[in-house]
Design an enzyme around this catalytic site. Sequence first.
Site, PDB file in Angstrom:
ATOM      1  N   GLY A 173       0.815  -1.213   0.000  1.00 21.56           N
ATOM      2  CA  GLY A 173       0.000   0.000   0.000  1.00 21.56           C
ATOM      3  C   GLY A 173       0.842   1.253   0.000  1.00 21.56           C
ATOM      4  O   GLY A 173       0.525   2.236  -0.689  1.00 21.56           O
ATOM      5  N   ASP A 202       8.415 -10.910   5.230  1.00 18.30           N
ATOM      6  CA  ASP A 202       8.239 -12.217   4.595  1.00 18.30           C
ATOM      7  C   ASP A 202       9.331 -12.574   3.592  1.00 18.30           C
ATOM      8  O   ASP A 202       9.391 -13.703   3.124  1.00 18.30           O
ATOM      9  CB  ASP A 202       6.882 -12.274   3.875  1.00 18.30           C
ATOM     10  CG  ASP A 202       5.727 -11.991   4.812  1.00 18.30           C
ATOM     11  OD1 ASP A 202       5.862 -12.311   6.006  1.00 18.30           O
ATOM     12  OD2 ASP A 202       4.710 -11.449   4.362  1.00 18.30           O
ATOM     13  N   ARG A 247       2.185 -14.740   4.914  1.00 22.37           N
ATOM     14  CA  ARG A 247       1.114 -14.394   3.983  1.00 22.37           C
ATOM     15  C   ARG A 247       0.992 -15.467   2.903  1.00 22.37           C
ATOM     16  O   ARG A 247       0.390 -16.503   3.129  1.00 22.37           O
ATOM     17  CB  ARG A 247       1.337 -13.004   3.375  1.00 22.37           C
ATOM     18  CG  ARG A 247       0.084 -12.459   2.688  1.00 22.37           C
ATOM     19  CD  ARG A 247       0.131 -10.962   2.498  1.00 22.37           C
ATOM     20  NE  ARG A 247       1.287 -10.530   1.744  1.00 22.37           N
ATOM     21  CZ  ARG A 247       1.506  -9.262   1.413  1.00 22.37           C
ATOM     22  NH1 ARG A 247       0.664  -8.324   1.783  1.00 22.37           N
ATOM     23  NH2 ARG A 247       2.570  -8.920   0.708  1.00 22.37           N
TER      24      ARG A 247
END
Length: 299
Positions: A173, A202, A247
């Site tokens: 974002g 990640d 994720r």
Amino acid sequence: MKELKIHRAESLGKATHDSPLQDQLVRFYEGEAVASIDRTKEFSALERIEDIEYFELAGPRRKLFFNPKDVTVGIVTCGGLCPGLNDVIRALTFCSLESYGVKRVLGFKYGYEGLVAKYYHYPIELTTDNTDEIHEKGGTILKSSRGRQDEDEIINTLVHYGVNILFTIGGDGTQRGSRDIVNKLKERNIPIAVVGIPKTIDNDISLIQRSFGFETAVESTWDIITNAHNEARAYRNGVGLVKLMGRESGWIAASAALANSAVNFCLVPEVPFDLHGPNGFLEVLEKRLRRKEHAVVVV
């Protein structure tokens, strides 16, 4: 041979100023490229070598667009927290002031909110003194927030404080916001550079060796996995199930499993498996329990 398709970082104009790093033992990068890995097809499936896309390698340049002594640098951290945010803020501050000799470095608080006047989040001037020990602390000294803000308002604030280069530290974002700010800067013909620093614990960004925060995340799994192993061994057919962040990627789980031999099974999104059936995971787990009476599974 045809020219390679190299995705280069956009420039504000001709670079005419000598880099202050020229007097130091620094390697300069002048348009080197690294191959882009297209996940949709293997390189062997490409018809021509020219079809491979490349990205320009990051690094210091010999010539600069801005004259460093006239530059004000802005830094903002957005989105979720990640180990190493303060390290990045400190490194940017030290490099800007000590290596490039810029005029000043401003830290904007509470993410993109800090770049909108109506929130009254006044920036703080970052120096080598007030950032010297921040890498020893968690979180971010600049605070953070989520959500999009009006690009025109952000640009008005940058112009008000005379910011020439804005570093945006954040995830998906945040970098979409950086793109929107750049597009609006083009519309208004304002020469401000925006540099996005990708933030993800990640390690799931192509073409970079390692994202900051990843090593800390892997290191933090040791006690958790070891405790799960101890509890699983304390019961007959005990199963320790450890769910780690990631994720849609298994970098943390896979690296943690490699680092800790107490892990018996590691399940990651990149490697498909059957849960049921003759060769399914549950059958293999049952065989393990019959043999050793405990198991540790990292997901």
